[in-house]
Design an enzyme around this catalytic site. Structure first.
Site, PDB file in Angstrom:
ATOM      1  CG  HIS A 561     -32.356  -7.557 -31.633  1.00 29.89           C
ATOM      2  ND1 HIS A 561     -32.774  -8.622 -31.522  1.00 29.89           N
ATOM      3  CD2 HIS A 561     -32.461  -6.681 -31.289  1.00 29.89           C
ATOM      4  CE1 HIS A 561     -34.341  -7.498 -31.324  1.00 29.89           C
ATOM      5  NE2 HIS A 561     -33.872  -6.475 -31.093  1.00 29.89           N
ATOM      6  CD  GLU A 562     -30.672  -3.706 -29.911  1.00 31.15           C
ATOM      7  OE1 GLU A 562     -31.019  -2.549 -30.508  1.00 31.15           O
ATOM      8  OE2 GLU A 562     -31.040  -4.265 -28.953  1.00 31.15           O
ATOM      9  CG  HIS A 565     -33.616  -2.393 -34.355  1.00 35.39           C
ATOM     10  ND1 HIS A 565     -34.917  -2.542 -34.609  1.00 35.39           N
ATOM     11  CD2 HIS A 565     -32.772  -3.019 -32.888  1.00 35.39           C
ATOM     12  CE1 HIS A 565     -35.517  -3.866 -33.883  1.00 35.39           C
ATOM     13  NE2 HIS A 565     -34.531  -3.296 -32.413  1.00 35.39           N
TER      14      HIS A 565
END
Ligand SMILES: *[C@@H]1O[C@H](CO)[C@@H](O)[C@H](O)[C@H]1NC(C)=O
Length: 793
Positions: A561-562, A565
């Site tokens: 998820h990170e 970004h």
């Protein structure tokens, strides 16, 4: 009466870093430590994204021969669109981070508007060109009158920040009143951390403490070209520390005097004629601040927008990395602010490949299997020198060391390589080079992971005992993500994260700094994405949701998820523009793509229900409102869900977007089948990528098209990011995915995609009326696919 322009000032951005927000106290991460984050800016009522070629034939613009250079096509198109009365060099600049996608052959051209030789900071175009044709374009160019370069802008023009805070404050008050009435009026806000609007209040606190910068009046006559006062005032609004605020207020002039301004030597050709400056000794900044003069568009009472003269600052702080525009003329006002931080041909070196004892790729977290010994699984296309080698010249540990050949690689014996620098960061500071990381001369990263139950107060010490294992895992997962995304087109020219780019274009020296067990927080994770050429920074935290503590580094979904970004921020609006996913629907999608990719990576054939962050959060349903599912009784999210009061934060918006993508993907899987691996085959020794069972037979022709539904979905989502405009809406991102399919497959999934989007209300008949500053408005679900798809379901 004043025109109600405020409704068009978009904003949002609950601590964008919070990976999750939930309503349970025990597992609620926003509640434990909400990171202060500013994020708002004027909307562009005139912004457009046109994704059908026929819409683009303006003013008799006719298509050109297929081999016309894409940049020439873009120039002719721009002349046609903008009219050619003015000298082109004074109207726009084709940005250097434009590139051609190697697989699709689409050239993504990014254009920044210039007026009077100055950049219009939010005047962006993205033009997608192939075979002499403009396939699609997005634009937020200013289209009003050119201001007189000599005239200073009016001092009392619209004040977007104050208007934004006014409306947000009213909304908070009325929500609180309604909530308290519902509770019998008994419960004061302070004791209702689970209030559904808690994140809205945090948004207000973060953004609205200083709406009128306090020294406005005192410096009303200051030299407009001296930006130090404007910068210092921005820091008052930006710092989360009262001590710093008080210190600045007590000794404002002293701080101004202490700031050292340096002009950089070169003209920043990318941004008009403005000199770029750097400023040292800015309180609470962790590196010199960059500053340059620019215009920005602000809504007016009369017309759509007018240009304000602003100072554009890039401010790196401990927990934030801001790109801010502050009016150049006193009284200074923050007009817009984006936080780049988001929460959640060489001689080969013959080296034995490294091994790691890890939860292998595909295992989402420790509940899904045991650790095994995995090899440095590098892909010769994505990581030609493996994961543990980089040139001296690009190695922050080798600063000052000058090898004979500046391109000479060195091999490391630690979790330090071209794509990722992984280390502990217990201190929670910004240094990373000398932080601890495991080191093994044969690169055998096999370490114990055996946490024991302890008192809560000893939870951290217990977790620190397996730091070797956890840093190894973070390094492994992050490199796997690098290689995977690379193969789907997140490469050097499109802005990926590498110290060295192997002569393949793009800006270098921007590997990911990956901090394990970061001491700056608990129960969360975040990622900061500055423009291409500057390191991304990921901070993974421990979760004290259970005894022993759980370590976010070991939950692949959170790491993915990170890192996503970084992917979405660099691909949207071009590698050098990190300001395209700041708030509202676009900020929400920035979260949603990460959940979608994490879920798609962990998914196994036939299973369609997955939570996000369930292990770390110690909560079966994870950190979102709903688990991802095809079943509407399990996850009822539709486009209209965004209207609900709890959906003002980027994470809730992202959850809706991820759910929609998830539903669309399952339809593609039903049509095209399932690939058990998302990794494309490794190229042969001649560098040719074999089709294997992965790509459709194409006899070596481009573009390579993934054969199965899940792999095709990932490809379309990434290609869509490249096509969509800066600050996309849900509609723009949907249209970009549909166009990505048109380009990749000739549109064979047109109806499958539209039907998938329609299932969750994002069909062609979906609508939004009266958007509000926090991404609200009244939405209407659209459940109908286009008429031509009526027979194809
Ligand atoms: C990490 O590994 C090194 C080398 O094997 C070892 O000396 C050190 O004690 C380990 N650290 C911890 C906290 O176990």
């Amino acid at each position: 009466m004043r025109r109600l322009f405020i409704a068009s000032i978009l904003s949002l951005g609950l601590a964008a870093s919070a990976l999750g927000h939930s309503h349970s106290n025990q597992n609620s991460f926003g509640e434990e430590r909400r990171r202060k984050s500013l994020g708002f800016g004027p909307a562009h009522p005139h912004a457009v994204f046109h994704s059908s070629p026929y819409q683009i034939q303006t003013n008799g613009f006719t298509s050109l021969s297929e081999d016309t250079s894409p940049f020439e096509v873009a120039r002719l198109f721009l002349d046609d669109l903008l009219g050619s009365q003015l000298d082109a060099s004074n109207r726009y600049k084709i940005r250097k981070d434009s590139y051609t996608d190697k697989n699709t052959g689409v050239t993504h051209i990014y254009v920044r508007q210039l007026v009077n030789g100055l950049e219009v900071a939010d005047g962006d175009m993205n033009i997608n060109v192939k075979d002499g044709v403009v396939l699609s374009y997005g634009s937020s160019f200013y289209n009003g009158l050119t201001p007189n370069p000599m005239a200073l802008p009016s001092k009392f023009a619209v004040h977007p920040h104050r208007e934004y805070c006014q409306i947000l404050g009213d909304e908070v008050e009325s929500r609180v009143a309604a909530f308290q009435a519902g509770q019998g009026g008994q419960i004061p806000m302070s004791s209702t951390p689970n209030h559904p609007d808690a994140h809205l209040m945090h948004l207000h606190d973060s953004n609205c403490r200083f709406q009128d910068l306090p020294y406005d009046m005192a410096n009303a006559d200051a030299d407009p070209l001296d930006f130090r006062s404007a910068l210092l005032q921005f820091m008052i609004a930006a710092t989360p520390k009262d001590k710093v605020v008080n210190d600045i207020l007590a000794n404002f002039d002293g701080h101004v005097d202490k700031m050292v301004v340096t002009q950089t030597q070169h003209l920043t050709a990318d941004y008009g004629q403005t000199l770029e400056m750097t400023v040292d000794n800015v309180p609470d900044a962790v590196s010199p601040v960059k500053a340059r003069l620019a215009y920005i568009q602000v809504p007016t009472q009369q017309g759509p927008t007018e240009l304000n003269l602003v100072w554009k600052f890039e401010v790196e702080m401990q927990d934030n990395w801001y790109e801010a525009a502050v009016s150049a003329v006193s009284p200074h006002r923050i007009v817009s602010v984006v936080d780049w931080a988001s929460d959640a041909p060489f001689a080969p070196i013959p080296q034995k490949e490294a091994t790691y004892e890890v939860f292998k790729w595909g295992l989402n977290d420790p509940t899904e299997g045991e650790r095994t010994i995995e090899k440095e699984n590098f892909d010769p296309l994505a990581s030609p020198q493996g994961w543990h080698a980089l040139p001296y010249a690009n190695d922050p540990q080798m600063a000052g060391v000058r090898p004979k050949n500046k391109d000479q690689f060195r091999s490391t014996t630690t979790t330090w390589g071209n794509n990722v620098f992984a280390q502990e960061n217990w201190e929670g500071q910004n240094q990373y080079i000398r932080n601890y990381r495991p080191d093994h001369q044969d690169r055998v990263f096999h370490y114990t992971y055996n946490p024991q139950p302890t008192e809560k107060s000893d939870g951290l010490a217990e977790a620190q005992k397996y730091i070797n294992a956890t840093v190894s895992q973070l390094f492994y997962t992050s490199n796997m993500v690098h290689d995977l995304y690379y193969r789907y087109g997140f490469d050097e020219v499109s802005g990926n994260f590498q110290q060295h780019n192997f002569g393949r274009g793009g800006a270098e020296n921007d590997g990911v700094i990956a901090n394990a067990q970061d001491g700056s927080g608990y129960n969360n994770a975040n990622f900061m994405t500055p423009p291409d050429g500057q390191n991304g920074r990921m901070r993974m935290y421990l979760w004290n949701t259970a005894i022993p503590f759980r370590d976010g580094d070991l939950e692949a979904g959170i790491v993915i998820h990170e890192l996503s970004h970084g992917l979405s921020t660099r691909l949207t609006g071009g590698p050098a523009n990190s300001g395209c996913l700041g708030w509202g629907e676009s900020g929400g999608m920035g979260e949603g793509w990460g959940d979608f990719l994490a879920t798609t990576i962990r998914a196994v054939e036939g299973t369609t229900d997955y939570p996000m962050g369930a292990w770390a959060a110690n909560r079966d349903t994870g950190i979102r409102n709903y688990i991802y599912s095809l079943d509407k009784t399990i996850n009822p999210s539709t486009y209209k869900t965004l209207d609900k009061p709890g959906y003002w934060g980027v994470h809730a918006i992202g959850e809706v977007w991820a759910e929609i993508l998830w539903v669309v993907t399952q339809d593609l899987i039903e049509k095209h089948g399932y690939s058990s691996t998302l990794y494309p085959p490794i190229p042969d020794t001649a560098g040719k990528v074999p089709e294997g069972d992965f790509y459709r037979p194409a006899a070596g022709k481009k573009p390579l098209v993934p054969k199965h539904g899940n792999t095709l979905a990932v490809q379309l989502v990434l290609n869509g990011m490249k096509l969509q405009p800066c600050r996309p809406s849900f509609f723009d991102a949907r249209d970009a995915i549909i166009q990505a399919d048109e380009i990749l497959t000739g549109g064979e999934n047109f109806c499958t995609l539209w039907q998938g989007f329609s299932k969750r209300g994002l069909g062609p008949d979906a609508r939004v009326d009266g958007r509000t500053p926090w991404g609200g408005g009244i939405r209407t679900d659209g459940y109908n696919a286009p008429a031509r798809c009526a027979d194809s379901s």
